[in-house]
Design an enzyme around this catalytic site. Structure first.
Site, PDB file in Angstrom:
ATOM      1  N   ASP A  13      -5.258   1.057 -27.759  1.00 52.77           N
ATOM      2  CA  ASP A  13      -5.540  -0.142 -26.983  1.00 52.77           C
ATOM      3  C   ASP A  13      -6.799   0.110 -26.146  1.00 52.77           C
ATOM      4  O   ASP A  13      -7.308   1.231 -26.091  1.00 52.77           O
ATOM      5  CB  ASP A  13      -4.329  -0.439 -26.094  1.00 52.77           C
ATOM      6  CG  ASP A  13      -4.532  -1.642 -25.211  1.00 52.77           C
ATOM      7  OD1 ASP A  13      -4.986  -2.683 -25.717  1.00 52.77           O
ATOM      8  OD2 ASP A  13      -4.233  -1.546 -24.000  1.00 52.77           O
ATOM      9  N   ALA A  68      -8.003  -1.869 -22.459  1.00 47.14           N
ATOM     10  CA  ALA A  68      -7.761  -1.874 -21.008  1.00 47.14           C
ATOM     11  C   ALA A  68      -6.437  -1.192 -20.660  1.00 47.14           C
ATOM     12  O   ALA A  68      -5.385  -1.545 -21.188  1.00 47.14           O
ATOM     13  CB  ALA A  68      -7.756  -3.303 -20.477  1.00 47.14           C
ATOM     14  N   LYS A  87      -5.302 -13.835 -25.135  1.00 47.92           N
ATOM     15  CA  LYS A  87      -5.429 -14.409 -23.794  1.00 47.92           C
ATOM     16  C   LYS A  87      -4.967 -15.860 -23.704  1.00 47.92           C
ATOM     17  O   LYS A  87      -4.419 -16.264 -22.675  1.00 47.92           O
ATOM     18  CB  LYS A  87      -6.868 -14.241 -23.288  1.00 47.92           C
ATOM     19  CG  LYS A  87      -7.329 -12.778 -23.228  1.00 47.92           C
ATOM     20  CD  LYS A  87      -6.259 -11.845 -22.631  1.00 47.92           C
ATOM     21  CE  LYS A  87      -6.683 -10.394 -22.644  1.00 47.92           C
ATOM     22  NZ  LYS A  87      -5.565  -9.461 -22.387  1.00 47.92           N
ATOM     23  N   ASP A 129      -0.522   0.919 -23.320  1.00 50.69           N
ATOM     24  CA  ASP A 129       0.087   0.947 -21.988  1.00 50.69           C
ATOM     25  C   ASP A 129       0.994  -0.248 -21.739  1.00 50.69           C
ATOM     26  O   ASP A 129       1.590  -0.347 -20.666  1.00 50.69           O
ATOM     27  CB  ASP A 129      -1.003   0.989 -20.909  1.00 50.69           C
ATOM     28  CG  ASP A 129      -1.906  -0.236 -20.967  1.00 50.69           C
ATOM     29  OD1 ASP A 129      -1.841  -1.069 -20.050  1.00 50.69           O
ATOM     30  OD2 ASP A 129      -2.665  -0.369 -21.938  1.00 50.69           O
TER      31      ASP A 129
END
Length: 270
Positions: free
Chosen positions: A11, A13, A53, A187
């Site tokens: 990933d 960010a 998003k 994460d």
């Protein structure tokens, strides 16, 4: 040598750049405020992390507390047109600011070098759309992080997370012979689901990313007790999503790869 890890798919960010995953979350708060003068909290903005998003904004609108605020202001729930308007506010803000969050997280560059020394290829994918990634990728490269391949959430007609498609597109692009020879590192829980749906080993990052939710400076000054509580909170979410392993950050990945290689040698699969 065949029965070992051949690729890791990372990933962005909170995993390789942007400790704490602040670039997207802060912009969601700003976009809701700018488009409709509706307040959401940073904690709320983090809940659907990993989605594309537009889908992330849609999911935020369905959170009970956010929906209640929306109903109180507009007398109805959020519509697709509302999501479009927030997304239209989000995109230029995110494109403008993502470069400010492009520095690799501590340990990433050394870990990537160690993986490549073992012949492991580096794939990547993100919940960011291509317009954002086209700014982030070269900015990260200037800081020394250059994966072998990257996929944006709007690149594939099939969609993004939690589906397997971005991870599998990396497998194709990198020419990997078996998904069992791949590790997906993320994460956020949805990124773990992505890896599992792709048939890969999965590693969650409990400290560097979205679930822990602290800046690097805040983490450095945090008490051991606070770190332990937040780490446990993050790890529990990642394990609940099905992660095979959970470590603090990408700096801890090499030991996990060695452990997975030993399991592969014994005939185990994800």
């Amino acid at each position: 040598m065949m029965n070992r890890i051949h690729a890791v798919i990372l990933d962005w960010a909170g995993t390789t750049v942007d400790f704490g995953s602040f670039a997207p979350t802060q912009i969601f708060v700003e976009a809701f405020r700018q488009a409709f003068d509706v307040e959401i909290t940073l904690a709320e903005a983090r809940v659907p992390m990993g989605l594309g998003k537009w889908q992330h904004i849609e999911a935020l609108g369905k959170l009970p507390a956010v929906d209640a605020r929306w109903q109180a202001k507009f007398g109805r729930s959020m519509s697709a047109a509302d999501i479009d308007a927030i997304y239209a506010a989000f995109m230029p803000l995110q494109i403008a600011k993502v470069v400010d969050f492009s520095s690799p997280i501590a340990g990433v560059i050394d870990t990537i070098a160690a993986l490549r020394a073992e012949g492991i290829k580096i794939g990547s994918c993100s919940g960011y759309p291509r317009a954002v990634m086209e700014r982030l990728v070269p900015a990260a490269a200037e800081h020394g992080y250059r994966p072998d391949h990257w996929v944006a959430t709007d690149d594939l007609a099939a969609g993004g997370r939690p589906g397997p498609w971005m991870a599998l597109q990396n497998v194709i692009a990198l020419g990997i012979d078996a998904v069992a020879h791949c590790v997906k590192v993320d994460d956020a829980a949805l990124g773990i689901s992505e890896g599992l749906n792709a048939g890969m080993w999965t590693v969650g990052l409990a400290v560097s990313g979205n679930e822990f939710g602290a800046t690097w400076d805040a983490y450095q000054t945090m008490s051991k007790e606070d770190v332990a509580v937040r780490r446990e909170h993050a790890a529990s979410k990642l394990y609940a999503a099905g992660a095979h392993y959970v470590v603090d950050s990408l700096a801890d990945l090499s030991g996990v790869i060695a452990h997975i290689n030993a399991r592969l040698a014994q005939g185990e699969r994800p």
